[in-house]
Scaffold this active site. Structure first.
Site, PDB file in Angstrom:
ATOM      1  N   SER A  12      44.468  45.920  47.876  1.00  0.00           N
ATOM      2  CA  SER A  12      44.220  44.625  47.201  1.00  0.00           C
ATOM      3  C   SER A  12      45.894  44.330  48.274  1.00  0.00           C
ATOM      4  O   SER A  12      46.804  45.148  48.260  1.00  0.00           O
ATOM      5  CB  SER A  12      44.590  44.937  45.797  1.00  0.00           C
ATOM      6  OG  SER A  12      45.365  43.724  45.380  1.00  0.00           O
ATOM      7  N   ASN A  14      47.776  41.752  46.407  1.00  0.00           N
ATOM      8  CA  ASN A  14      48.730  41.657  44.947  1.00  0.00           C
ATOM      9  C   ASN A  14      49.449  42.251  44.539  1.00  0.00           C
ATOM     10  O   ASN A  14      49.073  43.900  43.938  1.00  0.00           O
ATOM     11  CB  ASN A  14      47.715  41.355  43.951  1.00  0.00           C
ATOM     12  CG  ASN A  14      47.727  40.456  42.619  1.00  0.00           C
ATOM     13  OD1 ASN A  14      48.524  41.255  42.408  1.00  0.00           O
ATOM     14  ND2 ASN A  14      47.357  39.095  42.236  1.00  0.00           N
ATOM     15  N   LYS A  15      50.753  42.932  44.647  1.00  0.00           N
ATOM     16  CA  LYS A  15      51.288  43.062  44.241  1.00  0.00           C
ATOM     17  C   LYS A  15      51.607  43.503  42.871  1.00  0.00           C
ATOM     18  O   LYS A  15      52.100  44.900  42.230  1.00  0.00           O
ATOM     19  CB  LYS A  15      52.814  42.668  44.186  1.00  0.00           C
ATOM     20  CG  LYS A  15      53.107  43.386  46.060  1.00  0.00           C
ATOM     21  CD  LYS A  15      55.175  42.704  45.806  1.00  0.00           C
ATOM     22  CE  LYS A  15      55.454  42.188  47.436  1.00  0.00           C
ATOM     23  NZ  LYS A  15      54.784  41.567  48.312  1.00  0.00           N
ATOM     24  N   GLU A  42      37.839  37.897  53.218  1.00  0.00           N
ATOM     25  CA  GLU A  42      36.783  37.058  52.854  1.00  0.00           C
ATOM     26  C   GLU A  42      36.404  37.688  51.794  1.00  0.00           C
ATOM     27  O   GLU A  42      34.751  38.179  51.802  1.00  0.00           O
ATOM     28  CB  GLU A  42      36.341  36.531  53.845  1.00  0.00           C
ATOM     29  CG  GLU A  42      36.441  34.815  53.560  1.00  0.00           C
ATOM     30  CD  GLU A  42      35.621  33.716  54.575  1.00  0.00           C
ATOM     31  OE1 GLU A  42      34.741  33.144  54.007  1.00  0.00           O
ATOM     32  OE2 GLU A  42      34.857  34.766  55.893  1.00  0.00           O
ATOM     33  N   ASP A  71      38.204  43.583  41.843  1.00  0.00           N
ATOM     34  CA  ASP A  71      38.155  41.898  41.416  1.00  0.00           C
ATOM     35  C   ASP A  71      38.394  41.551  39.597  1.00  0.00           C
ATOM     36  O   ASP A  71      37.589  42.077  39.353  1.00  0.00           O
ATOM     37  CB  ASP A  71      36.547  41.213  42.070  1.00  0.00           C
ATOM     38  CG  ASP A  71      36.846  39.612  42.770  1.00  0.00           C
ATOM     39  OD1 ASP A  71      38.036  39.188  43.069  1.00  0.00           O
ATOM     40  OD2 ASP A  71      36.466  39.229  42.088  1.00  0.00           O
ATOM     41  N   PHE A 149      52.573  39.682  35.167  1.00  0.00           N
ATOM     42  CA  PHE A 149      51.983  38.749  36.753  1.00  0.00           C
ATOM     43  C   PHE A 149      51.118  37.901  36.077  1.00  0.00           C
ATOM     44  O   PHE A 149      50.398  37.777  35.526  1.00  0.00           O
ATOM     45  CB  PHE A 149      51.590  40.134  38.529  1.00  0.00           C
ATOM     46  CG  PHE A 149      50.536  40.388  37.727  1.00  0.00           C
ATOM     47  CD1 PHE A 149      50.469  41.653  37.033  1.00  0.00           C
ATOM     48  CD2 PHE A 149      49.146  39.820  38.901  1.00  0.00           C
ATOM     49  CE1 PHE A 149      49.177  42.200  37.237  1.00  0.00           C
ATOM     50  CE2 PHE A 149      47.779  40.340  38.760  1.00  0.00           C
ATOM     51  CZ  PHE A 149      47.724  41.423  38.099  1.00  0.00           C
ATOM     52  N   GLY A 150      50.578  36.587  37.649  1.00  0.00           N
ATOM     53  CA  GLY A 150      49.579  36.472  37.334  1.00  0.00           C
ATOM     54  C   GLY A 150      49.717  35.452  36.215  1.00  0.00           C
ATOM     55  O   GLY A 150      50.550  34.812  34.925  1.00  0.00           O
ATOM     56  N   LYS A 172      50.009  47.805  27.564  1.00  0.00           N
ATOM     57  CA  LYS A 172      48.709  46.880  28.825  1.00  0.00           C
ATOM     58  C   LYS A 172      47.333  47.860  29.510  1.00  0.00           C
ATOM     59  O   LYS A 172      46.905  47.881  29.274  1.00  0.00           O
ATOM     60  CB  LYS A 172      49.738  45.855  29.530  1.00  0.00           C
ATOM     61  CG  LYS A 172      48.455  45.022  30.982  1.00  0.00           C
ATOM     62  CD  LYS A 172      48.684  43.871  31.526  1.00  0.00           C
ATOM     63  CE  LYS A 172      47.390  43.348  32.210  1.00  0.00           C
ATOM     64  NZ  LYS A 172      48.032  43.114  33.548  1.00  0.00           N
ATOM     65  N   ARG A 178      41.889  46.203  32.794  1.00  0.00           N
ATOM     66  CA  ARG A 178      41.946  47.124  34.650  1.00  0.00           C
ATOM     67  C   ARG A 178      41.996  48.289  33.841  1.00  0.00           C
ATOM     68  O   ARG A 178      41.651  49.205  34.062  1.00  0.00           O
ATOM     69  CB  ARG A 178      43.174  46.715  34.832  1.00  0.00           C
ATOM     70  CG  ARG A 178      43.896  47.134  36.450  1.00  0.00           C
ATOM     71  CD  ARG A 178      44.259  47.151  37.264  1.00  0.00           C
ATOM     72  NE  ARG A 178      44.069  45.425  37.735  1.00  0.00           N
ATOM     73  CZ  ARG A 178      44.581  43.993  36.790  1.00  0.00           C
ATOM     74  NH1 ARG A 178      45.775  43.777  36.404  1.00  0.00           N
ATOM     75  NH2 ARG A 178      43.916  43.469  37.461  1.00  0.00           N
TER      76      ARG A 178
HETATM   77  P1  ITT Z   1      43.462  41.454  45.610  1.00  0.00           P
HETATM   78  O1  ITT Z   1      42.311  40.418  46.618  1.00  0.00           O
HETATM   79  O2  ITT Z   1      44.116  41.485  47.603  1.00  0.00           O
HETATM   80  O3  ITT Z   1      43.136  42.381  45.541  1.00  0.00           O
HETATM   81  P2  ITT Z   1      44.121  39.124  44.394  1.00  0.00           P
HETATM   82  O4  ITT Z   1      45.260  38.472  43.926  1.00  0.00           O
HETATM   83  O5  ITT Z   1      43.359  37.528  45.606  1.00  0.00           O
HETATM   84  O6  ITT Z   1      44.130  40.453  45.564  1.00  0.00           O
HETATM   85  P3  ITT Z   1      41.664  38.751  42.571  1.00  0.00           P
HETATM   86  O7  ITT Z   1      40.974  38.187  44.298  1.00  0.00           O
HETATM   87  O8  ITT Z   1      41.232  39.746  42.406  1.00  0.00           O
HETATM   88  O9  ITT Z   1      42.648  39.521  43.926  1.00  0.00           O
HETATM   89  O10 ITT Z   1      42.408  37.725  42.001  1.00  0.00           O
HETATM   90  C1  ITT Z   1      43.082  38.019  40.856  1.00  0.00           C
HETATM   91  C2  ITT Z   1      43.496  36.866  40.321  1.00  0.00           C
HETATM   92  O11 ITT Z   1      43.411  37.002  38.572  1.00  0.00           O
HETATM   93  C3  ITT Z   1      44.964  37.440  40.554  1.00  0.00           C
HETATM   94  O12 ITT Z   1      45.508  37.052  41.450  1.00  0.00           O
HETATM   95  C4  ITT Z   1      45.899  36.797  39.044  1.00  0.00           C
HETATM   96  O13 ITT Z   1      46.168  35.887  39.513  1.00  0.00           O
HETATM   97  C5  ITT Z   1      44.549  37.098  37.697  1.00  0.00           C
HETATM   98  N1  ITT Z   1      44.415  37.839  37.111  1.00  0.00           N
HETATM   99  C6  ITT Z   1      43.938  39.192  37.351  1.00  0.00           C
HETATM  100  N2  ITT Z   1      44.297  40.253  36.902  1.00  0.00           N
HETATM  101  C7  ITT Z   1      45.430  39.822  36.095  1.00  0.00           C
HETATM  102  C8  ITT Z   1      46.348  40.474  35.119  1.00  0.00           C
HETATM  103  O14 ITT Z   1      45.946  41.481  34.990  1.00  0.00           O
HETATM  104  N3  ITT Z   1      47.094  39.485  34.709  1.00  0.00           N
HETATM  105  C9  ITT Z   1      47.718  38.452  34.431  1.00  0.00           C
HETATM  106  N4  ITT Z   1      46.619  37.496  36.210  1.00  0.00           N
HETATM  107  C10 ITT Z   1      45.475  38.234  36.784  1.00  0.00           C
END
Ligand code: ITT
Length: 198
Positions: A12, A14-15, A42, A71, A149-150, A172, A178
């Site tokens: 991943s 995503n940090k 992709e 994902d 995050f997110g 969490k 997760r």
């Molecule tokens: P990788 O594919 O490299 O792992 P990504 O951020 O693109 O990174 P995804 O395609 O799985 O990952 O998209 C997941 C998105 O859903 C992520 O960027 C967040 O915006 C959101 N997300 C997933 N899990 C989350 C969480 O626990 N808390 C908040 N937002 C979350």
């Protein structure tokens, strides 16, 4: 590489996710390796499960190590499940994505939503383990909390009355999508790691 530990790539970029995985997997004998820098896989799948598989296979092929991909995303009932598998690209920053959802939900009284997480562990071009976890909740009227995050600041967990961003990572881990997915895979992963040590 640490002695007796099995090399393990968290596939991943995503940090926030990587941090959660390091916490979830901290009691397993794993030597964590970052996915190769600049690698851009992709996500052509139509479901969380397909995309997790695509990412885990690609990273295990590229690195030669056991790889775990996730994902995940937020599905909002009144928005017909959006952003869903498009969660990461719904707008250009975390902040914009959060405010886009709040804006789109203004006309609706139904604020039900759910987070989903598909996990896939792969090695040598082969899927070894896969599972999906979820967490039900609702979208708040404004962002609350500083953790995570997110979309964490606008996702309130049913029955707790706090957002993911208002909880510490232990909580969490206990109730999040997760953590729930990981609970389903943990004993299988432990068996897999033991078999690789033999
Ligand atoms: P990788 O594919 O490299 O792992 P990504 O951020 O693109 O990174 P995804 O395609 O799985 O990952 O998209 C997941 C998105 O859903 C992520 O960027 C967040 O915006 C959101 N997300 C997933 N899990 C989350 C969480 O626990 N808390 C908040 N937002 C979350």
């Amino acid at each position: 590489m640490a002695l007796d530990k099995i090399p393990f790539v968290i596939a991943s970029s995503n940090k926030g996710k990587v941090k959660e995985f390091r916490n979830l997997l901290s009691d397993l004998p794993l030597d964590f390796i970052d996915q190769p820098e600049g690698l851009n896989v992709e996500e052509t799948g139509k479901t969380f499960e397909e995309n997790a598989r695509i990412k885990a296979i690609a990273v295990s092929e590229k690195t030669g190590f056991l790889s775990l991909a996730d994902d995940s995303g937020l599905s909002v009932e009144a928005l017909d499940g959006a952003p869903g598998i498009h969660s990461a690209r719904y707008a250009k920053s975390d902040k914009d994505r959060v405010y886009k959802i709040l804006k789109e939900l203004e006309p609706f009284s139904n604020r039900k939503a759910k987070f989903e997480c598909a996990l896939c562990i792969a090695s040598n071009n082969k899927v070894l383990l896969e599972v999906t976890g979820s967490c039900e909740g609702s979208i708040t009227f404004s962002p609350r909390g500083k953790n995570g995050f997110g979309y964490d600041p606008i996702f309130e967990v049913d029955s707790l009355g706090v957002t993911f961003a208002e909880m510490n990572h232990y909580r969490k881990k206990e109730i999040g999508h997760r953590g729930n997915a990981f609970k389903l895979i943990k004993s299988e992963l432990e068996k897999l790691l033991l078999s690789l040590k033999d």
